[in-house]
Design a protein around this motif. Structure first.
Motif, mmCIF file in Angstrom:
data_model
loop_
_atom_site.group_PDB
_atom_site.id
_atom_site.type_symbol
_atom_site.label_atom_id
_atom_site.label_comp_id
_atom_site.label_asym_id
_atom_site.label_seq_id
_atom_site.Cartn_x
_atom_site.Cartn_y
_atom_site.Cartn_z
ATOM 1 N N GLU A 1 8.572 45.349 51.322
ATOM 2 C CA GLU A 1 9.743 46.189 51.112
ATOM 3 C C GLU A 1 10.518 45.704 49.888
ATOM 4 O O GLU A 1 10.437 44.544 49.489
ATOM 5 C CB GLU A 1 10.643 46.145 52.354
ATOM 6 C CG GLU A 1 10.031 46.784 53.576
ATOM 7 C CD GLU A 1 11.016 46.893 54.731
ATOM 8 O OE1 GLU A 1 10.675 47.525 55.732
ATOM 9 O OE2 GLU A 1 12.132 46.353 54.611
ATOM 10 N N ARG A 2 11.297 46.618 49.346
ATOM 11 C CA ARG A 2 12.144 46.258 48.221
ATOM 12 C C ARG A 2 13.207 45.273 48.699
ATOM 13 O O ARG A 2 13.784 45.455 49.775
ATOM 14 C CB ARG A 2 12.808 47.503 47.648
ATOM 15 C CG ARG A 2 13.517 47.298 46.332
ATOM 16 C CD ARG A 2 14.020 48.620 45.756
ATOM 17 N NE ARG A 2 12.946 49.546 45.478
ATOM 18 C CZ ARG A 2 13.113 50.704 44.836
ATOM 19 N NH1 ARG A 2 14.312 51.045 44.399
ATOM 20 N NH2 ARG A 2 12.091 51.508 44.635
ATOM 21 N N GLU A 3 13.461 44.244 47.907
ATOM 22 C CA GLU A 3 14.426 43.227 48.301
ATOM 23 C C GLU A 3 15.430 42.953 47.195
ATOM 24 O O GLU A 3 15.126 43.094 46.009
ATOM 25 C CB GLU A 3 13.717 41.918 48.684
ATOM 26 C CG GLU A 3 12.993 41.238 47.553
ATOM 27 C CD GLU A 3 12.404 39.890 47.955
ATOM 28 O OE1 GLU A 3 12.484 39.518 49.143
ATOM 29 O OE2 GLU A 3 11.863 39.199 47.070
ATOM 30 N N PHE A 4 16.606 42.529 47.606
ATOM 31 C CA PHE A 4 17.681 42.196 46.693
ATOM 32 C C PHE A 4 17.357 40.901 45.952
ATOM 33 O O PHE A 4 16.815 39.962 46.533
ATOM 34 C CB PHE A 4 18.979 42.043 47.486
ATOM 35 C CG PHE A 4 20.102 41.421 46.717
ATOM 36 C CD1 PHE A 4 20.443 40.096 46.940
ATOM 37 C CD2 PHE A 4 20.802 42.136 45.766
ATOM 38 C CE1 PHE A 4 21.487 39.505 46.240
ATOM 39 C CE2 PHE A 4 21.834 41.560 45.061
ATOM 40 C CZ PHE A 4 22.180 40.241 45.297
ATOM 41 N N VAL A 5 17.706 40.858 44.656
ATOM 42 C CA VAL A 5 17.517 39.658 43.852
ATOM 43 C C VAL A 5 18.862 39.071 43.416
ATOM 44 O O VAL A 5 19.172 37.919 43.708
ATOM 45 C CB VAL A 5 16.646 39.945 42.615
ATOM 46 C CG1 VAL A 5 16.539 38.695 41.740
ATOM 47 C CG2 VAL A 5 15.264 40.438 43.020
ATOM 48 N N ALA A 6 19.647 39.861 42.719
ATOM 49 C CA ALA A 6 20.930 39.372 42.211
ATOM 50 C C ALA A 6 21.778 40.554 41.779
ATOM 51 O O ALA A 6 21.248 41.626 41.469
ATOM 52 C CB ALA A 6 20.722 38.428 41.028
ATOM 53 N N ARG A 7 23.102 40.329 41.744
ATOM 54 C CA ARG A 7 23.992 41.356 41.239
ATOM 55 C C ARG A 7 25.261 40.722 40.692
ATOM 56 O O ARG A 7 25.601 39.585 41.048
ATOM 57 C CB ARG A 7 24.319 42.389 42.311
ATOM 58 C CG ARG A 7 25.278 41.910 43.377
ATOM 59 C CD ARG A 7 25.464 42.972 44.440
ATOM 60 N NE ARG A 7 26.871 43.175 44.772
ATOM 61 C CZ ARG A 7 27.274 43.989 45.737
ATOM 62 N NH1 ARG A 7 26.404 44.679 46.438
ATOM 63 N NH2 ARG A 7 28.556 44.136 45.981
ATOM 64 N N MET A 8 25.937 41.457 39.827
ATOM 65 C CA MET A 8 27.181 40.979 39.232
ATOM 66 C C MET A 8 28.148 42.135 39.104
ATOM 67 O O MET A 8 27.759 43.219 38.644
ATOM 68 C CB MET A 8 26.906 40.340 37.857
ATOM 69 C CG MET A 8 28.150 39.885 37.126
ATOM 70 S SD MET A 8 27.779 39.057 35.566
ATOM 71 C CE MET A 8 27.350 37.415 36.164
ATOM 72 N N ASN A 9 29.408 41.933 39.474
ATOM 73 C CA ASN A 9 30.377 43.013 39.330
ATOM 74 C C ASN A 9 31.060 42.933 37.963
ATOM 75 O O ASN A 9 30.733 42.077 37.133
ATOM 76 C CB ASN A 9 31.388 43.001 40.479
ATOM 77 C CG ASN A 9 32.245 41.745 40.500
ATOM 78 O OD1 ASN A 9 32.252 40.971 39.545
ATOM 79 N ND2 ASN A 9 32.964 41.544 41.589
ATOM 80 N N TRP A 10 31.984 43.839 37.744
ATOM 81 C CA TRP A 10 32.608 43.962 36.424
ATOM 82 C C TRP A 10 33.326 42.680 35.995
ATOM 83 O O TRP A 10 33.340 42.328 34.826
ATOM 84 C CB TRP A 10 33.600 45.128 36.455
ATOM 85 C CG TRP A 10 34.196 45.463 35.132
ATOM 86 C CD1 TRP A 10 35.354 44.994 34.598
ATOM 87 C CD2 TRP A 10 33.659 46.364 34.159
ATOM 88 N NE1 TRP A 10 35.567 45.540 33.366
ATOM 89 C CE2 TRP A 10 34.558 46.386 33.069
ATOM 90 C CE3 TRP A 10 32.511 47.154 34.101
ATOM 91 C CZ2 TRP A 10 34.334 47.169 31.942
ATOM 92 C CZ3 TRP A 10 32.301 47.935 32.991
ATOM 93 C CH2 TRP A 10 33.196 47.935 31.924
ATOM 94 N N SER A 11 33.900 41.981 36.980
ATOM 95 C CA SER A 11 34.684 40.783 36.651
ATOM 96 C C SER A 11 33.828 39.549 36.468
ATOM 97 O O SER A 11 34.332 38.491 36.095
ATOM 98 C CB SER A 11 35.716 40.517 37.753
ATOM 99 O OG SER A 11 35.055 40.212 38.968
ATOM 100 N N GLY A 12 32.523 39.671 36.742
ATOM 101 C CA GLY A 12 31.630 38.544 36.533
ATOM 102 C C GLY A 12 31.223 37.799 37.785
ATOM 103 O O GLY A 12 30.486 36.817 37.713
ATOM 104 N N ARG A 13 31.708 38.249 38.927
ATOM 105 C CA ARG A 13 31.320 37.586 40.176
ATOM 106 C C ARG A 13 29.875 37.946 40.495
ATOM 107 O O ARG A 13 29.506 39.110 40.475
ATOM 108 C CB ARG A 13 32.225 38.020 41.321
ATOM 109 C CG ARG A 13 31.883 37.368 42.662
ATOM 110 C CD ARG A 13 32.913 37.741 43.713
ATOM 111 N NE ARG A 13 32.598 37.145 45.015
ATOM 112 C CZ ARG A 13 31.879 37.762 45.942
ATOM 113 N NH1 ARG A 13 31.403 38.964 45.726
ATOM 114 N NH2 ARG A 13 31.633 37.163 47.093
#
Length: 118
Positions: free
Chosen positions: A44-56
Motif C-alpha cells: 500500500e501507499r505509505e507516508f514518507v515526509a511532509r512540511m507545512n508552510w512554516s517549515g514544521r
C-alpha cells in the motif's frame, strides 16, 4: 489547473543518495502541507515526509535520520533529500499536497521511480 510535477528519481546503489523535487502550480499552497508518499510493488501507499508552510516537518520512522524534506515557498517547490538509501526504499514516490484543515490529500503528482540496488 493544479499540477504537481516530480523529478529526480532513478537507479542508485545501496548507501547512495538521490534528491527528489516537486514543482507545484495552479494555486497557492499556504494552507497545504507539501510532502511525499511512496508505494512499493505489492504494498500500500505509505507516508514518507511532509512540511507545512512554516517549515514544521514530520517523517515516517523508517526514514528519520536519512531523509530530509525542504520547501521553497517562493518557488512552490518541495524537495526530498534521500541519503543512505536501502533496497527497501525502492518504490514509486509521489508528491502530495495535504490540506491542513481537513487532513485530506487534495492533490497528487504522477510519481517518480526510485530503485535502490543491493
Amino acid at each position: 489547473q493544479v499540477q504537481l510535477v516530480e523529478s529526480g528519481g532513478g537507479l542508485v546503489q545501496a548507501g547512495g543518495s538521490l534528491r527528489l523535487s516537486c514543482a507545484a502550480s495552479g494555486r497557492t499552497f499556504i494552507s497545504y502541507a507539501m510532502g511525499w508518499f511512496r508505494q512499493a510493488p505489492g504494498k500500500e501507499r505509505e507516508f514518507v515526509a511532509r512540511m507545512n508552510w512554516s517549515g514544521r516537518s514530520i517523517y515516517a520512522d523508517s526514514v528519520k535520520g536519512r531523509f530530509t524534506i525542504s520547501r521553497d515557498n517562493a518557488k512552490n517547490t518541495v524537495y526530498l533529500q534521500m541519503n543512505s538509501l536501502k533496497p527497501e526504499d525502492t518504490a514509486l514516490y509521489y508528491c502530495a499536497a495535504v490540506n491542513i484543515l481537513t487532513e485530506h490529500t487534495d492533490y497528487w503528482g504522477q510519481g517518480t521511480q526510485v530503485t535502490v540496488s543491493s
